[in-house]
Write a protein that holds these residues in place. Sequence first.
Motif, PDB file in Angstrom:
ATOM      1  N   PRO A   1       0.827  -1.263  -0.035  1.00 37.92           N
ATOM      2  CA  PRO A   1       0.080   0.044   0.031  1.00 37.92           C
ATOM      3  C   PRO A   1       0.901   1.402   0.010  1.00 37.92           C
ATOM      4  O   PRO A   1       0.191   2.399   0.058  1.00 37.92           O
ATOM      5  N   HIS A   2       2.147   1.192   0.013  1.00 39.47           N
ATOM      6  CA  HIS A   2       3.163   2.285   0.246  1.00 39.47           C
ATOM      7  C   HIS A   2       3.580   2.899  -0.942  1.00 39.47           C
ATOM      8  O   HIS A   2       4.101   3.994  -0.906  1.00 39.47           O
TER       9      HIS A   2
ATOM     10  N   ASP B   1       3.374   3.775  -5.208  1.00 46.77           N
ATOM     11  CA  ASP B   1       2.431   3.918  -6.310  1.00 46.77           C
ATOM     12  C   ASP B   1       3.388   4.206  -7.362  1.00 46.77           C
ATOM     13  O   ASP B   1       3.560   5.414  -7.862  1.00 46.77           O
TER      14      ASP B   1
ATOM     15  N   ALA C   1       1.833   6.614 -10.036  1.00 45.47           N
ATOM     16  CA  ALA C   1       1.984   7.962  -9.737  1.00 45.47           C
ATOM     17  C   ALA C   1       3.250   8.586 -10.028  1.00 45.47           C
ATOM     18  O   ALA C   1       3.340   9.612 -10.511  1.00 45.47           O
ATOM     19  N   GLU C   2       4.394   7.750  -9.851  1.00 45.21           N
ATOM     20  CA  GLU C   2       5.748   8.230 -10.390  1.00 45.21           C
ATOM     21  C   GLU C   2       5.754   8.303 -11.712  1.00 45.21           C
ATOM     22  O   GLU C   2       6.534   9.313 -12.141  1.00 45.21           O
TER      23      GLU C   2
ATOM     24  N   SER D   1       1.248  -3.274 -15.147  1.00 45.89           N
ATOM     25  CA  SER D   1       0.803  -4.219 -13.881  1.00 45.89           C
ATOM     26  C   SER D   1       0.184  -5.145 -13.982  1.00 45.89           C
ATOM     27  O   SER D   1      -0.383  -5.401 -15.188  1.00 45.89           O
TER      28      SER D   1
ATOM     29  N   ARG E   1      -3.587  11.092   2.991  1.00 48.78           N
ATOM     30  CA  ARG E   1      -2.843  10.065   2.257  1.00 48.78           C
ATOM     31  C   ARG E   1      -2.269   9.203   3.297  1.00 48.78           C
ATOM     32  O   ARG E   1      -2.517   7.856   3.275  1.00 48.78           O
TER      33      ARG E   1
ATOM     34  N   SER F   1      -3.701   5.473   4.254  1.00 48.87           N
ATOM     35  CA  SER F   1      -3.038   3.902   4.269  1.00 48.87           C
ATOM     36  C   SER F   1      -2.947   3.042   5.540  1.00 48.87           C
ATOM     37  O   SER F   1      -2.523   2.015   5.507  1.00 48.87           O
TER      38      SER F   1
ATOM     39  N   ASP G   1       7.794   9.996  -6.785  1.00 44.12           N
ATOM     40  CA  ASP G   1       6.560   9.625  -6.785  1.00 44.12           C
ATOM     41  C   ASP G   1       5.564  10.354  -5.750  1.00 44.12           C
ATOM     42  O   ASP G   1       4.273  10.353  -5.820  1.00 44.12           O
ATOM     43  N   ASN G   2       6.031  11.272  -5.038  1.00 43.69           N
ATOM     44  CA  ASN G   2       5.593  12.271  -3.987  1.00 43.69           C
ATOM     45  C   ASN G   2       5.313  13.671  -4.600  1.00 43.69           C
ATOM     46  O   ASN G   2       4.893  14.482  -3.833  1.00 43.69           O
TER      47      ASN G   2
END
Length: 267
Positions: free
Chosen positions: A59-60, A62, A65-66, A87, A148, A152, A214-215
Amino acid sequence: MSPEAAELESITTPDVVVALAGGDTITPVWKNQVGGLTFRLDNGRGTTRYVKWVAAENPHLDLAAEAERLSWAQRWIQVPHVLDFGSDDDGAWLVTSAVAGRSAVDPRWAADPKTAATAIGHGLRILHDALPVDDCPFDWSVDARLARARASLTDDAGLADRFSLDRYPGVTDPEARVASPPPVDRMVVCHGDACAPNTMLHDDGTFAAHVDLDNLGTADRWADLTVGAWSTEWNYGPGYEHVVYEAYGVEPDPERIAYYRLLWDLT
């Protein structure tokens, strides 16, 4: 053999990474704290790619997103270019081009921490000055980070229940404390994980590129600065935080540093 090297040697390469490699040589190069794996693919003719892979149940991380953030940011700054993303039932993968340089925690730069810390500061200034805030579709504000982090959680515990107050004397309710951030000093597009390993240096010690975005998103510049400077203590030992601030061109701000350290630990 170091514990880190032994851990990398013990990694089982996912089938999709083998397929993506084709005939390229596969070398595990990184296992992060939340289970993500990175592999280097070398074709023997001077072309190198990198593959990140994360298990489906993780879950940590993504990677979608990156991929989105790298594709956006590459128009203005030096970052890996996205070559493939996908994926399946087992996990997700992101294939990128190689970037110039070596990580700021490479043994070459761990032995010269002042040069590395200088590059971290310069690199953050370049990123913050280059990326256009008004055009950025990504949010890394305090509210977004807290939302976020709460999403999580996999049980009924609050954020503070997985948090130690040992480093924060006088703070009795960390969630209440981070709910009142200091005024924004300068809104920028932040890296989102400005720790030392994510800055790349040329062989002459100058800043080369950023990785692991990614953030990435808009936030006060101190959200990045605080963590970039703080990470020099984790990676090199005490005494180099001020080098990051000097290289960036800013005086340390104790109030914002204390706040964004707490927010980093909490989220």
